[in-house]
Design an enzyme around this catalytic site. Structure first.
Site, PDB file in Angstrom:
ATOM      1  N   GLY A 105      32.786  23.777  30.986  1.00  0.00           N
ATOM      2  CA  GLY A 105      31.825  24.005  29.917  1.00  0.00           C
ATOM      3  C   GLY A 105      30.409  24.036  30.452  1.00  0.00           C
ATOM      4  N   GLY A 142      27.739  24.510  28.464  1.00  0.00           N
ATOM      5  CA  GLY A 142      26.819  24.251  27.355  1.00  0.00           C
ATOM      6  C   GLY A 142      25.811  23.200  27.796  1.00  0.00           C
ATOM      7  N   PRO A 143      24.966  22.728  26.866  1.00  0.00           N
ATOM      8  CA  PRO A 143      23.962  21.739  27.248  1.00  0.00           C
ATOM      9  C   PRO A 143      24.560  20.477  27.861  1.00  0.00           C
ATOM     10  CG  PRO A 143      24.039  22.032  24.843  1.00  0.00           C
ATOM     11  CD  PRO A 143      24.862  23.118  25.452  1.00  0.00           C
ATOM     12  N   LEU A 144      25.694  20.030  27.296  1.00  0.00           N
ATOM     13  CA  LEU A 144      26.300  18.791  27.799  1.00  0.00           C
ATOM     14  C   LEU A 144      26.776  18.958  29.240  1.00  0.00           C
ATOM     15  CD1 LEU A 144      28.927  16.806  25.682  1.00  0.00           C
ATOM     16  CD2 LEU A 144      28.650  16.576  28.120  1.00  0.00           C
ATOM     17  N   LEU A 168      25.993  21.251  31.486  1.00  0.00           N
ATOM     18  CA  LEU A 168      24.938  21.563  32.465  1.00  0.00           C
ATOM     19  C   LEU A 168      24.090  20.348  32.808  1.00  0.00           C
ATOM     20  CD1 LEU A 168      23.485  25.011  31.411  1.00  0.00           C
ATOM     21  CD2 LEU A 168      24.989  24.481  33.339  1.00  0.00           C
ATOM     22  N   ASP A 183      26.127  15.909  12.692  1.00  0.00           N
ATOM     23  CA  ASP A 183      27.099  16.739  13.415  1.00  0.00           C
ATOM     24  C   ASP A 183      28.315  17.087  12.562  1.00  0.00           C
ATOM     25  OD1 ASP A 183      25.375  16.428  15.506  1.00  0.00           O
ATOM     26  OD2 ASP A 183      26.837  15.580  16.901  1.00  0.00           O
ATOM     27  N   HIS A 207      -6.504  24.441  31.383  1.00  0.00           N
ATOM     28  CA  HIS A 207      -6.143  24.960  32.703  1.00  0.00           C
ATOM     29  C   HIS A 207      -6.263  23.851  33.732  1.00  0.00           C
ATOM     30  CE1 HIS A 207      -5.721  27.743  36.020  1.00  0.00           C
ATOM     31  NE2 HIS A 207      -6.774  27.174  36.588  1.00  0.00           N
TER      32      HIS A 207
HETATM   33  C1  LIG Z   1      26.400  13.723  25.746  1.00  0.00           C
HETATM   34  C2  LIG Z   1      25.513  14.101  24.583  1.00  0.00           C
HETATM   35  C3  LIG Z   1      24.155  14.243  24.796  1.00  0.00           C
HETATM   36  C4  LIG Z   1      23.324  14.575  23.732  1.00  0.00           C
HETATM   37  N1  LIG Z   1      22.004  14.709  23.986  1.00  0.00           N
HETATM   38  C5  LIG Z   1      21.178  15.039  22.977  1.00  0.00           C
HETATM   39  C6  LIG Z   1      19.791  15.156  23.213  1.00  0.00           C
HETATM   40  O1  LIG Z   1      19.306  14.954  24.336  1.00  0.00           O
HETATM   41  N2  LIG Z   1      18.994  15.490  22.176  1.00  0.00           N
HETATM   42  C7  LIG Z   1      19.502  15.738  20.924  1.00  0.00           C
HETATM   43  O2  LIG Z   1      18.722  16.054  20.002  1.00  0.00           O
HETATM   44  N3  LIG Z   1      20.825  15.620  20.671  1.00  0.00           N
HETATM   45  C8  LIG Z   1      21.667  15.268  21.666  1.00  0.00           C
HETATM   46  N4  LIG Z   1      23.000  15.119  21.417  1.00  0.00           N
HETATM   47  C9  LIG Z   1      23.484  15.319  20.029  1.00  0.00           C
HETATM   48  C10 LIG Z   1      23.258  14.041  19.166  1.00  0.00           C
HETATM   49  O3  LIG Z   1      23.740  12.925  19.876  1.00  0.00           O
HETATM   50  C11 LIG Z   1      23.998  14.194  17.837  1.00  0.00           C
HETATM   51  O4  LIG Z   1      23.503  15.335  17.174  1.00  0.00           O
HETATM   52  C12 LIG Z   1      23.800  12.992  16.913  1.00  0.00           C
HETATM   53  O5  LIG Z   1      24.060  11.791  17.590  1.00  0.00           O
HETATM   54  C13 LIG Z   1      24.751  13.090  15.705  1.00  0.00           C
HETATM   55  O6  LIG Z   1      24.562  11.988  14.840  1.00  0.00           O
HETATM   56  P1  LIG Z   1      25.533  11.776  13.585  1.00  0.00           P
HETATM   57  O7  LIG Z   1      24.902  10.751  12.712  1.00  0.00           O
HETATM   58  O8  LIG Z   1      25.881  13.076  12.989  1.00  0.00           O
HETATM   59  O9  LIG Z   1      26.903  11.196  14.180  1.00  0.00           O
HETATM   60  P2  LIG Z   1      27.284   9.762  14.789  1.00  0.00           P
HETATM   61  O10 LIG Z   1      26.127   9.054  15.392  1.00  0.00           O
HETATM   62  O11 LIG Z   1      28.464  10.024  15.660  1.00  0.00           O
HETATM   63  O12 LIG Z   1      27.767   8.905  13.524  1.00  0.00           O
HETATM   64  C14 LIG Z   1      28.989   9.148  12.856  1.00  0.00           C
HETATM   65  C15 LIG Z   1      29.573   7.803  12.416  1.00  0.00           C
HETATM   66  O13 LIG Z   1      30.606   8.037  11.446  1.00  0.00           O
HETATM   67  C16 LIG Z   1      31.655   7.116  11.677  1.00  0.00           C
HETATM   68  N5  LIG Z   1      32.856   7.692  11.044  1.00  0.00           N
HETATM   69  C17 LIG Z   1      33.512   8.829  11.391  1.00  0.00           C
HETATM   70  N6  LIG Z   1      34.529   9.062  10.532  1.00  0.00           N
HETATM   71  C18 LIG Z   1      34.514   8.064   9.631  1.00  0.00           C
HETATM   72  C19 LIG Z   1      35.311   7.756   8.477  1.00  0.00           C
HETATM   73  N7  LIG Z   1      36.304   8.556   8.061  1.00  0.00           N
HETATM   74  N8  LIG Z   1      35.023   6.614   7.787  1.00  0.00           N
HETATM   75  C20 LIG Z   1      34.014   5.802   8.174  1.00  0.00           C
HETATM   76  N9  LIG Z   1      33.216   6.056   9.233  1.00  0.00           N
HETATM   77  C21 LIG Z   1      33.455   7.175   9.937  1.00  0.00           C
HETATM   78  C22 LIG Z   1      31.721   7.016  13.191  1.00  0.00           C
HETATM   79  O14 LIG Z   1      32.368   5.825  13.606  1.00  0.00           O
HETATM   80  C23 LIG Z   1      30.228   7.038  13.560  1.00  0.00           C
HETATM   81  O15 LIG Z   1      29.693   5.731  13.635  1.00  0.00           O
HETATM   82  C24 LIG Z   1      23.862  14.774  22.439  1.00  0.00           C
HETATM   83  C25 LIG Z   1      25.243  14.633  22.222  1.00  0.00           C
HETATM   84  C26 LIG Z   1      26.063  14.302  23.281  1.00  0.00           C
HETATM   85  C27 LIG Z   1      27.533  14.147  23.014  1.00  0.00           C
HETATM   86  N1  LIG Z   2      20.014  18.116  25.102  1.00  0.00           N
HETATM   87  C1  LIG Z   2      20.787  18.218  24.013  1.00  0.00           C
HETATM   88  O1  LIG Z   2      20.324  18.433  22.892  1.00  0.00           O
HETATM   89  C2  LIG Z   2      22.264  18.035  24.139  1.00  0.00           C
HETATM   90  C3  LIG Z   2      22.821  17.629  25.343  1.00  0.00           C
HETATM   91  C4  LIG Z   2      24.198  17.470  25.407  1.00  0.00           C
HETATM   92  C5  LIG Z   2      24.973  17.704  24.291  1.00  0.00           C
HETATM   93  N2  LIG Z   2      24.398  18.089  23.133  1.00  0.00           N
HETATM   94  C6  LIG Z   2      25.218  18.347  21.926  1.00  0.00           C
HETATM   95  O2  LIG Z   2      26.533  17.928  22.164  1.00  0.00           O
HETATM   96  C7  LIG Z   2      27.449  18.851  21.632  1.00  0.00           C
HETATM   97  C8  LIG Z   2      28.457  19.243  22.671  1.00  0.00           C
HETATM   98  O3  LIG Z   2      27.810  19.970  23.729  1.00  0.00           O
HETATM   99  P1  LIG Z   2      28.643  20.994  24.580  1.00  0.00           P
HETATM  100  O4  LIG Z   2      27.765  21.555  25.626  1.00  0.00           O
HETATM  101  O5  LIG Z   2      29.945  20.359  24.971  1.00  0.00           O
HETATM  102  O6  LIG Z   2      29.039  22.077  23.467  1.00  0.00           O
HETATM  103  P2  LIG Z   2      28.827  23.652  23.347  1.00  0.00           P
HETATM  104  O7  LIG Z   2      29.754  24.065  22.261  1.00  0.00           O
HETATM  105  O8  LIG Z   2      27.395  23.988  23.238  1.00  0.00           O
HETATM  106  O9  LIG Z   2      29.332  24.255  24.736  1.00  0.00           O
HETATM  107  C9  LIG Z   2      30.688  24.200  25.108  1.00  0.00           C
HETATM  108  C10 LIG Z   2      30.916  25.171  26.262  1.00  0.00           C
HETATM  109  O10 LIG Z   2      32.263  24.988  26.706  1.00  0.00           O
HETATM  110  C11 LIG Z   2      32.803  26.256  26.988  1.00  0.00           C
HETATM  111  N3  LIG Z   2      34.280  26.135  26.943  1.00  0.00           N
HETATM  112  C12 LIG Z   2      35.095  26.110  25.859  1.00  0.00           C
HETATM  113  N4  LIG Z   2      36.376  25.964  26.263  1.00  0.00           N
HETATM  114  C13 LIG Z   2      36.372  25.891  27.624  1.00  0.00           C
HETATM  115  C14 LIG Z   2      37.364  25.722  28.617  1.00  0.00           C
HETATM  116  N5  LIG Z   2      38.664  25.597  28.304  1.00  0.00           N
HETATM  117  N6  LIG Z   2      36.990  25.682  29.918  1.00  0.00           N
HETATM  118  C15 LIG Z   2      35.679  25.787  30.259  1.00  0.00           C
HETATM  119  N7  LIG Z   2      34.692  25.936  29.363  1.00  0.00           N
HETATM  120  C16 LIG Z   2      35.029  25.985  28.059  1.00  0.00           C
HETATM  121  C17 LIG Z   2      32.214  27.178  25.934  1.00  0.00           C
HETATM  122  O11 LIG Z   2      32.261  28.530  26.348  1.00  0.00           O
HETATM  123  C18 LIG Z   2      30.787  26.651  25.855  1.00  0.00           C
HETATM  124  O12 LIG Z   2      29.925  27.298  26.764  1.00  0.00           O
HETATM  125  C19 LIG Z   2      26.640  20.003  21.089  1.00  0.00           C
HETATM  126  O13 LIG Z   2      26.612  19.831  19.713  1.00  0.00           O
HETATM  127  C20 LIG Z   2      25.259  19.832  21.662  1.00  0.00           C
HETATM  128  O14 LIG Z   2      24.254  20.210  20.745  1.00  0.00           O
HETATM  129  C21 LIG Z   2      23.059  18.277  23.035  1.00  0.00           C
END
Ligand SMILES: Cc1cc2nc3c(=O)[nH]c(=O)nc-3n(C[C@H](O)[C@H](O)[C@H](O)COP(=O)(O)OP(=O)(O)OC[C@H]3O[C@@H](n4cnc5c(N)ncnc54)[C@H](O)[C@@H]3O)c2cc1C
Ligand SMILES: NC(=O)c1ccc[n+]([C@@H]2O[C@H](COP(=O)([O-])OP(=O)(O)OC[C@H]3O[C@@H](n4cnc5c(N)ncnc54)[C@H](O)[C@@H]3O)[C@@H](O)[C@H]2O)c1
Length: 450
Positions: free
Chosen positions: A178, A180-182, A184, A304, A431
């Site tokens: 993958g 994507g942002p994660l 990379l 999300d 600048h």
């Molecule tokens: C590795 C990674 C890096 C990221 N980096 C960035 C970044 O740099 N900048 C950025 O803007 N975004 C980033 N993101 C995205 C960001 O983290 C998410 O958009 C954000 O955390 C989502 O928040 P949320 O409240 O939707 O979900 P969450 O914080 O996951 O909250 C959902 C909650 O619902 C609970 N829940 C689920 N189902 C149920 C149920 N049926 N009953 C009761 N509780 C339940 C879960 O236990 C959880 O506590 C990143 C994501 C990842 C994975």
């Molecule tokens: N800086 C940030 O904001 C940040 C950083 C990390 C993650 N995130 C969030 O976390 C979530 C997950 O990020 P992500 O990069 O995993 O999701 P993404 O959906 O953006 O990218 C997933 C990538 O995986 C590839 N892929 C799918 N199936 C594959 C396979 N079988 N083998 C190889 N590649 C495959 C897709 O083509 C795509 O490029 C996103 O919602 C993103 O917004 C955000």
């Protein structure tokens, strides 16, 4: 039988859920929040913050290694792996604790522990308990990582973002599926920490970039540090203690695999069928951006869970809007979209994307190699692509620039203010700064001669 009635129910106590709870409570609504996990949030536990802490360690090593051209001698750069993980987890835990403080500050009478599922359009069950909402129900359940079935033969060697920050060592060889942002962000960070990293993606773009010029610039910059395979389907099989990945034209062995293949809304346990709300082809509720309301129902969806702009500030804002509207507040305007991948150079996308531009759109361009500050700092790769309509009104940008995160915010502000390219170009641009790239791109877009 109904065990309890309240005004608003919030499902999930992550970023969106906690904001929804606060907003509904601020309107005087009797609000119940349901959480099935330990609390905290994806952002602090396994998302934004641990990934940025890993990137910070990696950047420090990378800058130390790159000091020589500036006449600064550092000697060999070594990674103290236990110390690196210890700092990451110490700081990560502090971020988690600050979210838990908010969660634990909620009166116990308003918190229900367990997995919520709908029991009709205005009620939720948690175990045997049934709770009815007079006002609205906010779904804020986040998303979970998707791991492709093709990794089944090597499952014990596969990590996701939910487990990778618990490593105690560094693998010698890592495959990241993958680009994507994660994928990379973590691929570049592990590479800078001395891991041999290969990235595979069946698509042709990095970080979701649809602008071909920006995408080429990102590929040029990032492929100098990692072994990049785009347009490739990799198959995995066991090879002793390692995994062997094969694809059309090559094979490698790796010690670990990071599945960064996207995240899916966590909706499967909710029994949405009982609500009668309309779902899209992926089973995600259709909703209105301004209110986060699902159709004409009293169900709202934020963060999300709704698969729309899955980034932190939209989760926070969406939760705030949903909780407020569920408790009687008014819808809000939609902000320009802003997404930043914290690779180096940053990959930033703001507003309308390249593929959604009208045919008569104009594009202004500025290259990092022409920017004085970037040259002074030792950078020469990257580009700004600024989009405008036929009248020069700004529409969006794709930015592949070191520290481009700051440029992205300025474009988002200009879009929110409905600025045209000429007005944007005629702001105060200090600048020498990286920000001058925006001025150059805006001049190019507006047809202003230097
Ligand atoms: C590795 C990674 C890096 C990221 N980096 C960035 C970044 O740099 N900048 C950025 O803007 N975004 C980033 N993101 C995205 C960001 O983290 C998410 O958009 C954000 O955390 C989502 O928040 P949320 O409240 O939707 O979900 P969450 O914080 O996951 O909250 C959902 C909650 O619902 C609970 N829940 C689920 N189902 C149920 C149920 N049926 N009953 C009761 N509780 C339940 C879960 O236990 C959880 O506590 C990143 C994501 C990842 C994975
Ligand atoms: N800086 C940030 O904001 C940040 C950083 C990390 C993650 N995130 C969030 O976390 C979530 C997950 O990020 P992500 O990069 O995993 O999701 P993404 O959906 O953006 O990218 C997933 C990538 O995986 C590839 N892929 C799918 N199936 C594959 C396979 N079988 N083998 C190889 N590649 C495959 C897709 O083509 C795509 O490029 C996103 O919602 C993103 O917004 C955000």
């Amino acid at each position: 039988m109904t065990d309890r009635t309240c005004d608003v129910i919030v499902i999930g106590a992550g970023t969106a859920g906690l904001k929804a709870y606060k907003a509904a409570t601020a309107r005087g609504a009797d609000t119940v929040i349901i959480e099935c996990g330990p609390g905290g949030s994806t952002c602090t536990r396994v998302g934004c913050m641990p990934s940025k802490l890993l990137i910070a360690a990696a950047r420090t090593a990378h800058e130390a290694r790159g000091a020589n051209p500036f006449g600064v001698k550092t000697g060999a750069v070594e990674i103290d792996v236990p110390a690196m993980w210890a700092r990451l987890r110490r700081e990560r835990d502090r971020f988690v604790d600050s979210v838990l403080d908010d969660y634990h500050a909620i009166p116990a009478s308003q918190v229900v522990h367990g997995t919520a599922r709908f029991d009709g359009p205005d009620a939720v069950r948690v175990g045997e308990t049934r709770i009815v909402a007079r006002g609205g129900i906010v779904i804020a359940t986040g998303a979970r990582p998707v791991v492709p079935d093709s990794l089944d033969p090597v499952r014990d060697l596969v990590h996701t973002h939910e487990t990778i920050f618990e490593l105690d060592t560094l693998p010698r060889r890592l495959a990241v599926l993958g680009a994507g942002p994660l994928g990379l962000e973590l691929a570049q960070a592990f590479a800078r920490l001395g891991v041999a990293v290969s990235v595979f993606d069946p698509g042709d773009t990095l970080g979701g970039l649809s602008d071909p010029v920006a995408n080429d610039a990102a590929i040029d910059a990032i492929s100098s540090e990692i072994d990049l395979h785009l347009g490739v389907e990799a198959k995995a099989e066991r090879a002793g203690n390692a995994a062997r990945l094969t694809w059309d034209g090559g094979e490698i062995e790796v010690d670990l695999i990071l599945a960064a293949t996207g995240r899916k809304p966590a909706l499967d346990t909710l029994d949405l069928a009982t609500t009668g709300i309309a779902l899209d082809d992926h089973g995600t509720p259709l909703f209105d951006e301004a209110s986060r309301r699902c159709g004409d129902s009293r169900i709202f969806i934020a963060g999300d869970a709704n698969a729309w702009r899955p980034v932190l500030h939209e989760a926070a804002r969406g939760g705030q809007i949903a909780g407020d509207v569920a408790a009687g507040g008014a819808p809000r305007r939609t902000l320009p979209s802003l997404a930043i991948a914290f690779t180096e150079p940053n990959i930033v996308q703001v507003g309308t994307g390249f593929t959604d531009l009208p045919e008569d759109a104009r594009i202004g361009c500025a290259k990092v190699c022409d920017n004085g500050r970037a040259t002074a700092d030792g950078h020469d790769q990257g580009v700004v692509r600024l989009y405008g309509d036929a009248d020069g009104k700004l529409m969006g940008a794709s930015i592949v620039v070191p520290e481009g995160e700051h440029l992205g915010h300025l474009v988002a502000l200009a879009l929110d203010r409905d600025m045209d390219a000429a007005t944007f170009a005629n702001q105060a641009w200090y600048h020498p700064t990286i920000e001058e790239l925006l001025q150059s791109a805006a001049r190019d877009l507006a047809g202003i001669e230097d």
